[in-house]
Design a protein around this motif. Sequence first.
Motif, PDB file in Angstrom:
ATOM      1  N   ALA A 250     -16.896 -12.556 -17.317  1.00 36.49           N
ATOM      2  CA  ALA A 250     -16.839 -12.464 -15.650  1.00 36.49           C
ATOM      3  C   ALA A 250     -15.684 -13.206 -14.921  1.00 36.49           C
ATOM      4  N   ALA A 251     -15.386 -14.674 -15.647  1.00 31.55           N
ATOM      5  CA  ALA A 251     -14.213 -15.446 -15.062  1.00 31.55           C
ATOM      6  C   ALA A 251     -12.963 -14.911 -15.592  1.00 31.55           C
ATOM      7  N   ALA A 252     -12.900 -14.135 -16.549  1.00 28.72           N
ATOM      8  CA  ALA A 252     -11.148 -13.192 -16.636  1.00 28.72           C
ATOM      9  C   ALA A 252     -11.206 -12.110 -16.364  1.00 28.72           C
ATOM     10  N   GLU A 253     -12.592 -11.061 -15.535  1.00 24.52           N
ATOM     11  CA  GLU A 253     -12.423  -9.839 -15.690  1.00 24.52           C
ATOM     12  C   GLU A 253     -11.844 -10.293 -13.440  1.00 24.52           C
ATOM     13  N   LYS A 254     -12.751 -12.061 -12.976  1.00 22.99           N
ATOM     14  CA  LYS A 254     -12.788 -12.144 -12.047  1.00 22.99           C
ATOM     15  C   LYS A 254     -10.638 -12.387 -11.144  1.00 22.99           C
ATOM     16  N   ARG A 255     -10.479 -13.162 -12.751  1.00 26.60           N
ATOM     17  CA  ARG A 255      -9.200 -13.551 -12.225  1.00 26.60           C
ATOM     18  C   ARG A 255      -8.220 -12.119 -12.210  1.00 26.60           C
ATOM     19  N   THR A 256      -8.398 -11.485 -12.977  1.00 29.80           N
ATOM     20  CA  THR A 256      -7.261 -10.072 -13.114  1.00 29.80           C
ATOM     21  C   THR A 256      -8.175  -9.394 -11.687  1.00 29.80           C
ATOM     22  N   ARG A 257      -9.200  -9.574 -11.336  1.00 30.23           N
ATOM     23  CA  ARG A 257      -9.554  -8.798  -9.612  1.00 30.23           C
ATOM     24  C   ARG A 257      -8.714  -9.246  -8.722  1.00 30.23           C
ATOM     25  N   THR A 258      -8.636 -10.767  -8.709  1.00 32.91           N
ATOM     26  CA  THR A 258      -7.750 -12.002  -7.915  1.00 32.91           C
ATOM     27  C   THR A 258      -6.319 -11.201  -7.865  1.00 32.91           C
ATOM     28  N   GLU A 259      -5.083 -11.289  -8.942  1.00 33.28           N
ATOM     29  CA  GLU A 259      -4.245 -10.706  -9.358  1.00 33.28           C
ATOM     30  C   GLU A 259      -4.455  -9.458  -8.542  1.00 33.28           C
ATOM     31  N   GLU A 260      -4.853  -8.563  -9.173  1.00 32.94           N
ATOM     32  CA  GLU A 260      -4.575  -7.191  -8.719  1.00 32.94           C
ATOM     33  C   GLU A 260      -4.806  -7.020  -6.735  1.00 32.94           C
ATOM     34  N   ARG A 261      -5.749  -7.353  -6.490  1.00 35.45           N
ATOM     35  CA  ARG A 261      -5.615  -7.638  -4.956  1.00 35.45           C
ATOM     36  C   ARG A 261      -4.264  -8.109  -4.255  1.00 35.45           C
ATOM     37  N   LYS A 262      -4.031  -9.425  -4.532  1.00 33.37           N
ATOM     38  CA  LYS A 262      -2.794  -9.636  -4.427  1.00 33.37           C
ATOM     39  C   LYS A 262      -1.963  -9.273  -4.668  1.00 33.37           C
ATOM     40  N   ARG A 263      -1.129  -9.260  -5.843  1.00 35.52           N
ATOM     41  CA  ARG A 263      -0.125  -7.596  -6.068  1.00 35.52           C
ATOM     42  C   ARG A 263      -0.225  -6.241  -4.988  1.00 35.52           C
ATOM     43  N   HIS A 264      -1.247  -6.015  -4.802  1.00 33.40           N
ATOM     44  CA  HIS A 264      -1.854  -4.756  -4.144  1.00 33.40           C
ATOM     45  C   HIS A 264      -1.367  -5.166  -2.635  1.00 33.40           C
ATOM     46  N   ALA A 265      -2.019  -6.282  -1.875  1.00 38.83           N
ATOM     47  CA  ALA A 265      -1.074  -6.813  -0.832  1.00 38.83           C
ATOM     48  C   ALA A 265      -0.166  -6.624  -0.575  1.00 38.83           C
ATOM     49  N   GLU A 266       0.618  -7.373  -2.080  1.00 37.19           N
ATOM     50  CA  GLU A 266       2.884  -8.017  -1.633  1.00 37.19           C
ATOM     51  C   GLU A 266       3.309  -5.976  -1.021  1.00 37.19           C
ATOM     52  N   ALA A 267       2.192  -5.584  -2.602  1.00 37.61           N
ATOM     53  CA  ALA A 267       3.463  -4.070  -2.376  1.00 37.61           C
ATOM     54  C   ALA A 267       3.133  -3.463  -1.235  1.00 37.61           C
ATOM     55  N   LEU A 268       1.751  -3.675  -0.512  1.00 38.59           N
ATOM     56  CA  LEU A 268       0.828  -2.412   0.990  1.00 38.59           C
ATOM     57  C   LEU A 268       2.175  -3.118   1.507  1.00 38.59           C
ATOM     58  N   ALA A 269       2.603  -4.908   1.662  1.00 36.97           N
ATOM     59  CA  ALA A 269       3.670  -5.166   2.947  1.00 36.97           C
ATOM     60  C   ALA A 269       4.691  -4.617   3.029  1.00 36.97           C
ATOM     61  N   ASP A 270       5.003  -4.830   1.832  1.00 43.75           N
ATOM     62  CA  ASP A 270       6.192  -4.368   0.962  1.00 43.75           C
ATOM     63  C   ASP A 270       6.417  -3.203   2.028  1.00 43.75           C
ATOM     64  N   TRP A 271       5.846  -1.711   1.543  1.00 46.39           N
ATOM     65  CA  TRP A 271       5.333  -0.139   1.727  1.00 46.39           C
ATOM     66  C   TRP A 271       5.076  -0.169   2.948  1.00 46.39           C
ATOM     67  N   LYS A 272       4.423  -1.234   4.605  1.00 45.89           N
ATOM     68  CA  LYS A 272       4.784  -0.471   5.552  1.00 45.89           C
ATOM     69  C   LYS A 272       6.266  -1.376   5.949  1.00 45.89           C
ATOM     70  N   LYS A 273       7.091  -2.216   5.815  1.00 51.48           N
ATOM     71  CA  LYS A 273       8.264  -2.447   6.509  1.00 51.48           C
ATOM     72  C   LYS A 273       8.904  -0.995   5.968  1.00 51.48           C
ATOM     73  N   LEU A 274       8.669  -0.985   4.984  1.00 50.49           N
ATOM     74  CA  LEU A 274       9.638   0.383   4.142  1.00 50.49           C
ATOM     75  C   LEU A 274       8.974   1.274   5.357  1.00 50.49           C
ATOM     76  N   GLU A 275       7.865   1.582   5.547  1.00 53.35           N
ATOM     77  CA  GLU A 275       7.599   3.099   6.365  1.00 53.35           C
ATOM     78  C   GLU A 275       7.895   2.730   8.186  1.00 53.35           C
ATOM     79  N   ASP A 276       7.539   1.228   8.386  1.00 48.22           N
ATOM     80  CA  ASP A 276       8.143   1.121   9.742  1.00 48.22           C
ATOM     81  C   ASP A 276       9.829   1.488   9.748  1.00 48.22           C
ATOM     82  N   ALA A 277      10.692   1.513   9.118  1.00 51.06           N
ATOM     83  CA  ALA A 277      12.244   1.994   8.660  1.00 51.06           C
ATOM     84  C   ALA A 277      12.059   3.001   9.009  1.00 51.06           C
TER      85      ALA A 277
END
Length: 302
Positions: A197-224
């Motif tokens: 459960a702890a390993a799955e929680k770390r994986t989910r946290t990293e995945e959410r962080k990666r998705h947040a960064e990708a979403l921020a880059d996507w928003k910049k490209l979309e605005d441009a």
Amino acid sequence: MLAPSKETSTKSYLPIAPSTPVKILANALQRMSTQLSDNGDEEHSVNSSSSTQEDLETIIKQLAETSLSKLVSSTPMNSQTDLRHATAHTISPIKKSRTSITNIHPTTTNEVLLLAALHEAEAANAALKKRVIALQASNILNEMYCAKIRSQLAHQESKKQAGNNGGKILGDGLPRLLSGDVFYERVVQFEEAQTRAAAEKRTRTEERKRHAEALADWKKLEDARKAENKARREHYHEALKIWESEKARAKEEKWKLTEKKPTLGKLIAAIPRPKVIVTEECESDGECFDLDDIGSCASDEY
């Protein structure tokens, strides 16, 4: 056994001693039935409706003090709520009378009336006995149904309690032999589950962080992209306005306009939005979706 016949009694007697909730409801129904028979004319209709409302309120108050209080309250019922079904009772078999009433020949008026009353009483008793048998059969089926529903509800409650034990190995409070093999296996399984459960929680946290960064880059490209498409549209509308004015002037001066009508051209297509990964944690409580900027990927908004 059925209760003895009491033709002269003004109160009915049930063949089976009911539980308190059933007794309360049976007495109330008998009282309401008596009131309806006494107030058969239209003059007492208003009084009858008001008394019926009072009887219903009394029934609810009385049932609230019994073991079935959750039936008349907003509190959810659980597997501990029980209605005692009195089904282990014997009903005497239907027997034919040795002396047939049809062989009796009345000679006086009173004997005729008494014989007619006897016919009605026997018919009523036979009908009531059949009704009691049908009610007891229905009661048996209801008991089977309630027992099955209670067992299923108890199973659901035990599963819910087992799933919310707060990280405890054994949440039932019962004693265990700590040096036994069974308890040792439970500890090993519990530790493995905690590590997983702890390993799955770390994986989910990293995945959410990666998705947040990708979403921020996507928003910049979309605005441009939207800004570029907006500039192209403005340039197109300005060129179209100039062309239309030149066309009108050429028509007035009667000369041919050789310049082609401006076109908008192909706009920059929308950039695919980063996908949301549904984890096991989200599946247990419902799917997780990122609702930020819903609809921002539409290419023709700006």
